[in-house]
Enzyme design. Structure first.
Site, PDB file in Angstrom:
ATOM      1  CG  LEU A  51       6.773  24.533  40.327  1.00 39.39           C
ATOM      2  CD1 LEU A  51       7.977  24.160  39.464  1.00 39.39           C
ATOM      3  CD2 LEU A  51       6.008  23.279  40.730  1.00 39.39           C
ATOM      4  CG  ASP A  52       5.257  23.937  47.361  1.00 38.62           C
ATOM      5  OD1 ASP A  52       4.854  25.096  47.490  1.00 38.62           O
ATOM      6  OD2 ASP A  52       4.539  22.934  47.555  1.00 38.62           O
ATOM      7  N   PRO A  53       9.534  25.196  46.960  1.00 41.29           N
ATOM      8  CG  PRO A  53      10.423  26.582  48.622  1.00 41.29           C
ATOM      9  CD  PRO A  53       9.127  26.030  48.117  1.00 41.29           C
ATOM     10  CG  LEU A  54      11.006  20.796  49.802  1.00 41.19           C
ATOM     11  CD1 LEU A  54      10.280  20.077  50.927  1.00 41.19           C
ATOM     12  CD2 LEU A  54      12.492  20.441  49.836  1.00 41.19           C
ATOM     13  CB  ALA A  55       8.068  21.188  43.456  1.00 44.96           C
TER      14      ALA A  55
END
Length: 235
Positions: A51-55
């Site tokens: 999962l991306d850091p912004l997710a």
């Protein structure tokens, strides 16, 4: 109550990844906690799908012998919810980078938004974002992007089984997507903006399901730490 042997034999841990954390930070944190609490030097811990850091949202963490099952979990259908902001694009297709272009949205109606989702249902061709961890010639795509180097990215076939619009308050459009392995929701946001003859980028993303596993059954890394401490104290 889980023992050291239980973690070595294999556990599936459902973690609700906080914003700004990388998936590897979650893995490293849990590995460190298990080692520290049981006083062991080594234990295998891995995640089943970045999962991306912004997710935020569901991250499946496998320990011990269950790390062999990671590929099995990665292949399962995933569900996401989030927000696409229309009228602007970013190089990364999300909020990691600044807006680089703006577009009109006056022509976009609710009916057009709902109708446009239909062209993204089924097996479609998708280009991964240039700001991604995919490798080309041994180098990650985001490394090329950050160096300002042009790179040709091949499209890939992905499957989207559901693309539902849950709220429209322009420029924001909330959605729910159910998709197969390899789907980039950031790319979907970018492509959706183009299909609306405008632009779009992903401004919120949350993974809510992986196969039969739900984020409703997941816990935060902090809660895991407290539970582990409680198990040790009552052992």
């Amino acid at each position: 109550m889980l023992t050291e042997q239980d973690y070595k034999d294999g556990q599936v841990l459902l973690i609700d990844k906080p914003l700004q954390w990388t998936s590897f930070q979650v893995v490293n944190k849990l590995r460190w906690l298990i080692r520290k609490n049981f006083g062991i030097k080594k234990i295998k811990v891995g995640h089943a799908g970045t999962l991306d850091p912004l997710a935020s949202g569901l991250l499946i963490i496998c320990t011990g012998k269950f790390t062999k099952r990671i590929q099995e979990f990665m292949g399962q259908t995933k569900e996401y919810t989030g927000t696409i902001t229309l009228g602007a694009t970013t190089p990364s297709y999300d909020l990691e980078t600044e807006v680089d272009q703006t577009f009109p949205i006056d022509h976009i109606s609710e009916e057009i938004i709902h109708t446009t989702t239909k062209q993204f249902i089924g097996e479609i061709e998708q280009y991964p974002p240039v700001f991604s961890a995919l490798k080309k010639d041994g180098k990650r795509l985001y490394e090329y992007a950050r160096e300002g180097e042009e790179v040709t990215i091949a499209s890939r076939k992905i499957t989207i089984t559901e693309f539902e619009i849950t709220r429209i308050k322009l420029p924001e459009v909330d959605f729910k997507v159910v998709c197969g392995k390899g789907t980039y929701i950031r790319s979907l946001a970018n492509d959706f903006g183009k299909a609306l003859k405008s632009g779009g980028h992903l401004s919120v993303l949350r993974r809510t399901k992986i196969g039969e596993f739900s984020v409703h059954d997941a816990i935060s890394p902090e809660t895991f730490e407290k539970q582990l401490r409680t198990e040790i104290e009552t052992a």
